[in-house]
Design an enzyme around this catalytic site. Sequence first.
Site, mmCIF file in Angstrom:
data_model
loop_
_atom_site.group_PDB
_atom_site.id
_atom_site.type_symbol
_atom_site.label_atom_id
_atom_site.label_comp_id
_atom_site.label_asym_id
_atom_site.label_seq_id
_atom_site.Cartn_x
_atom_site.Cartn_y
_atom_site.Cartn_z
ATOM 1 N N SER A 551 0.821 -1.206 0.000
ATOM 2 C CA SER A 551 -0.022 -0.043 -0.056
ATOM 3 C C SER A 551 0.749 1.238 -0.090
ATOM 4 O O SER A 551 1.788 1.272 0.725
ATOM 5 C CB SER A 551 -1.008 -0.016 1.347
ATOM 6 O OG SER A 551 -1.791 0.938 1.318
ATOM 7 N N ASP A 552 0.577 2.231 -0.978
ATOM 8 C CA ASP A 552 1.318 3.528 -1.131
ATOM 9 C C ASP A 552 1.502 4.497 0.197
ATOM 10 O O ASP A 552 0.583 4.047 1.271
ATOM 11 C CB ASP A 552 0.848 4.122 -1.939
ATOM 12 C CG ASP A 552 1.992 5.310 -2.938
ATOM 13 O OD1 ASP A 552 3.027 5.047 -2.276
ATOM 14 O OD2 ASP A 552 1.542 6.110 -3.490
#
Length: 811
Positions: A551-552
């Site tokens: 997840s960024d």
Amino acid sequence: MNRLALLLMAASGFAGLGYQIVWTQQFGLVLGHESAAVLAVVAAFFGGLSLGSLLLGRRIEASSQPLRWYAGCEVLIGLWSGVLMLSMPAASNAALALIGPHATPAWHWSVAFGASFLLLLPATAAMGATLPAMARLGTAGVAPLYAANTLGAVAGVLSTAFWLIPDWGLTRSAGLCVALNLGCALLAGLALQAAPVATLGRKTSKRPLWMLAATGLLGIAYEVLAVRVLSQVAEDTVYTFALLLAVYLTGSALGAAAFARWPRLRSTPALLQGLAFSVLLGMAALWGAEAIKQTLLDFLPATLASALAVEALLALAAFALPTLLMGALFCQLSADATEAGIPFSRALGVNTLGAMAAAPVFGVVLASALGPKLALLLVAAGYLLLAPAWRRPAWWLPAGATAALALFAPPLAFVDLPEGGRLLSYRDGTMAAVSVVEDAQGVARLHINNRQQEGSSDTVLVDGRQALLPLLLHGEAKRALFLGVGSGITSGVAARLPGVQVDAVELLPEVIEASALFRTALGAGPTPQMHTADARRYVRTATQGYDVVVSDNFHPARSGSGALYTVEHFQAVRGRLAPQGVFCQWLPLHQLDLDTLRSITAAFLQAFPDGAALLASNSLDTPTVGLIGRAGGTHFTPGKTRPEMAAHFGLADDFAILGSFIADSTALRRLAGDTPPNTDDRPWVAYRAPRITYAPDSAPRDRLLALLGEVRVDTATLLSTPDLAPRLNAYADARRSYLDLGRRTAPSADPAVMLARVGTPLLAVLRQSPDFQPAAEPLRRLALALERRDPVAAQDLLGALALIRPDLATR
């Protein structure tokens, strides 16, 4: 009696807009972005108000017991809102399933508007009947009641956003609004009495209805478009929207109050012309918003209160005059409708019906198709076309100004261009504006709404490490999912690993389009499979399992991002992992404070109780922390094989990979302490994170060193085989010393000066851990730089390196 009626309408308005803020937050969890939820809830609100006013209002006005109608509507609002309190999670899951993981824009928006409308309809329809019912009671005129209701709404917006939700959460905040509705019903039944039924005049014209519908459309269109533009100048947090909405409502309320007191405002043609001109003035304020903001920030102290005051002043500049005239115009058109024999309920219903259309027509279609400038000029032109005074000279002044702005004015777009830089790409999308800017050195940067940097061609090393670290820690990944695309470098690096199939999910199609400009930074090679979808929805509705999910590092203060750091989302990600699958949530420590980090960590540990933390790199200015968990237990084994490309990202050996850990699960639990976890119902991060965005109280490097001072890592608890644990523990100590040295050292372009400053301390770091390659590389570069100027010093430095580890002294 008049005062009590005004008090009841104010309380009802407080509850109504309190619900709107709560429901916007809840629908944002489904739609992935607060701006999408705003449009959906606004349309649902006005659609319900219109139906309630049209279907129930005439019966109320003809009834001999309007008091019962008013009390019954307040009870229905409270009861249905109570039902929504309990059923919203299930309803949200149903809406997610209905939209699906691969929805087209048309289907996505259809479900967004349709589901919002149907779920809220019983409450919003009852809301639409309360003002006609109170007006029928005859205790006060329409204009004072409308003003009181709207001012109560202002209090509801501000109280809910700044106090109730941060302290109480969504459910308890909605519960207070339920109590207010039920209290209004009880108090009205005890203290109010109905007046005789008023006799309406004979119908002579339907023109007031057309005018009410058109002005409802144009008024909310101006709000939607101006908010869209200001989101590129303001910080685009939950507080930003609350302040903009509060100022808009305040202006409308004051306009209604002024109409009741000042007869000069009772001229429909003058109000329409004034609105057209005020829209143009508001646009001028929007064009100058960036300059106004910077001037005010330079004058005011750097505090949270000052930053919020600046956003409120920007809202005043854009909304004050237009909304004042909108409030007066609504009251005037309602009076015109009464004179034409049209009941107030029908006038209100038609006005809100027009307002309902503004969100899909202007917010979804015209804003992205025409751009905000032309869409706003359509609003000004619409007011002029409604004004029956086009032959008068005064009419042609705003008309000429509108035409001139359409032809010659620049777009209402904000892009900060560095000196010598150029704009590579700009797209106005439905939810945000996305730009790519290149500076004089050829470095390209991607921005959302001109505020949020989503990647750079200069950060390939760190972005690539964010992909490779989780994949290498898994060791045998076949399929990986990346939540958030940004510049596309992170998922692009993952796609180049042999044997790994990569899916990447991004909410904004404009970001996917812009990411193509960054592919040259990686060179030729396989690319990820891109999916335009909300990350939360994709995780919940996709059927594919993944070995690795990354997840960024979403900016936690920006619209919708806080929902990607909740317990519920982390648990959904765990359910998407294959056996022994790895999840890594990257966090931008340069954009969040330690208290926010504690809340996210507490949420993460509820889904991954044996989670750990690592650093993406040794950057002091943009430190990125990763929370990493594994389905089946957080134990990692040194990789049997390592792809050749890993060396290009500084991950050539086990120590570079396993040495990135900074905390084990015990340390993370100690870090989280008793901080409340971020949840869907208690969105702590969305309301806490903006504080450091508005008024930073520390530098990123200071937060990083403070974090490292609070956590420790016992690598033996993380490894399947503990043989490397002593050397990895030494590696962690060396990194802490290395970063502390970097924080205290001023850079210099002179290698002799830098050697004097860092030579002895870096050698001491290497003695702590000869495996800590980041300390060796700058010393080797200094030796190379000194070789011609001072070969003796260069040789002495290489000799010192050789004493610690012979292979480090090779050129």
